[in-house]
Write a protein that holds these residues in place. Structure first.
Motif, PDB file in Angstrom:
ATOM      1  N   LEU A 276     -19.165  22.116 -21.478  1.00 11.21           N
ATOM      2  CA  LEU A 276     -20.014  23.264 -21.792  1.00 11.21           C
ATOM      3  C   LEU A 276     -20.217  23.397 -23.301  1.00 11.21           C
ATOM      4  O   LEU A 276     -21.315  23.695 -23.778  1.00 11.21           O
ATOM      5  N   TRP A 277     -19.144  23.172 -24.060  1.00  6.81           N
ATOM      6  CA  TRP A 277     -19.227  23.262 -25.510  1.00  6.81           C
ATOM      7  C   TRP A 277     -20.186  22.206 -26.059  1.00  6.81           C
ATOM      8  O   TRP A 277     -21.014  22.501 -26.934  1.00  6.81           O
ATOM      9  N   LEU A 278     -20.103  20.970 -25.514  1.00  5.45           N
ATOM     10  CA  LEU A 278     -21.009  19.911 -25.956  1.00  5.45           C
ATOM     11  C   LEU A 278     -22.458  20.222 -25.570  1.00  5.45           C
ATOM     12  O   LEU A 278     -23.386  19.928 -26.332  1.00  5.45           O
TER      13      LEU A 278
ATOM     14  N   THR B 119      -8.742  10.006 -20.563  1.00  8.29           N
ATOM     15  CA  THR B 119      -8.993  11.097 -19.635  1.00  8.29           C
ATOM     16  C   THR B 119     -10.399  11.632 -19.844  1.00  8.29           C
ATOM     17  O   THR B 119     -10.926  11.632 -20.959  1.00  8.29           O
ATOM     18  N   GLY B 120     -11.018  12.083 -18.770  1.00 10.32           N
ATOM     19  CA  GLY B 120     -12.365  12.642 -18.856  1.00 10.32           C
ATOM     20  C   GLY B 120     -12.357  13.980 -19.576  1.00 10.32           C
ATOM     21  O   GLY B 120     -11.325  14.641 -19.703  1.00 10.32           O
ATOM     22  N   ILE B 121     -13.529  14.378 -20.034  1.00 14.04           N
ATOM     23  CA  ILE B 121     -13.593  15.646 -20.753  1.00 14.04           C
ATOM     24  C   ILE B 121     -13.535  16.791 -19.750  1.00 14.04           C
ATOM     25  O   ILE B 121     -13.998  16.681 -18.612  1.00 14.04           O
ATOM     26  N   SER B 122     -12.965  17.882 -20.185  1.00 15.02           N
ATOM     27  CA  SER B 122     -12.802  19.029 -19.303  1.00 15.02           C
ATOM     28  C   SER B 122     -14.118  19.802 -19.202  1.00 15.02           C
ATOM     29  O   SER B 122     -15.088  19.546 -19.926  1.00 15.02           O
ATOM     30  N   ARG B 123     -14.133  20.748 -18.284  1.00 14.63           N
ATOM     31  CA  ARG B 123     -15.342  21.547 -18.079  1.00 14.63           C
ATOM     32  C   ARG B 123     -15.682  22.358 -19.324  1.00 14.63           C
ATOM     33  O   ARG B 123     -16.852  22.465 -19.707  1.00 14.63           O
ATOM     34  N   THR B 124     -14.679  22.910 -19.982  1.00 14.56           N
ATOM     35  CA  THR B 124     -14.940  23.700 -21.192  1.00 14.56           C
ATOM     36  C   THR B 124     -15.493  22.813 -22.312  1.00 14.56           C
ATOM     37  O   THR B 124     -16.401  23.235 -23.042  1.00 14.56           O
TER      38      THR B 124
END
Length: 75
Positions: free
Chosen positions: A66-68, A58-63
């Protein structure tokens, strides 16, 4: 997955179909090769170790994105 068609259900369906045929007045003919229907053999429980299950990550979430981004800016 369990097959929900029981032998009793098959017998009831066969009886219902035979009633329909007799009610229609058509004389049934036995066709060569269709006198005995054998069930399919059960599936093997063995799992081939050479088979690799390819599961899409699964792709990474928006949060997480932003954290990355914040982590990369801190470097």
């Amino acid at each position: 997955m369990i097959c929900k068609i029981t032998p009793e259900r098959r017998a009831a369906d066969a009886a219902w179909l035979s009633e329909l045929v007799t009610a229609s007045g058509i004389k049934p003919q036995q066709v060569e090769g269709f006198t005995d229907v054998k069930p399919m053999p059960p599936r093997s429980k063995r799992i081939d170790p050479d088979t690799v299950l390819k599961r899409r990550r699964t792709g990474i979430s928006r949060t997480e994105r932003l954290w990355l981004r914040k982590l990369a800016e801190a470097l």
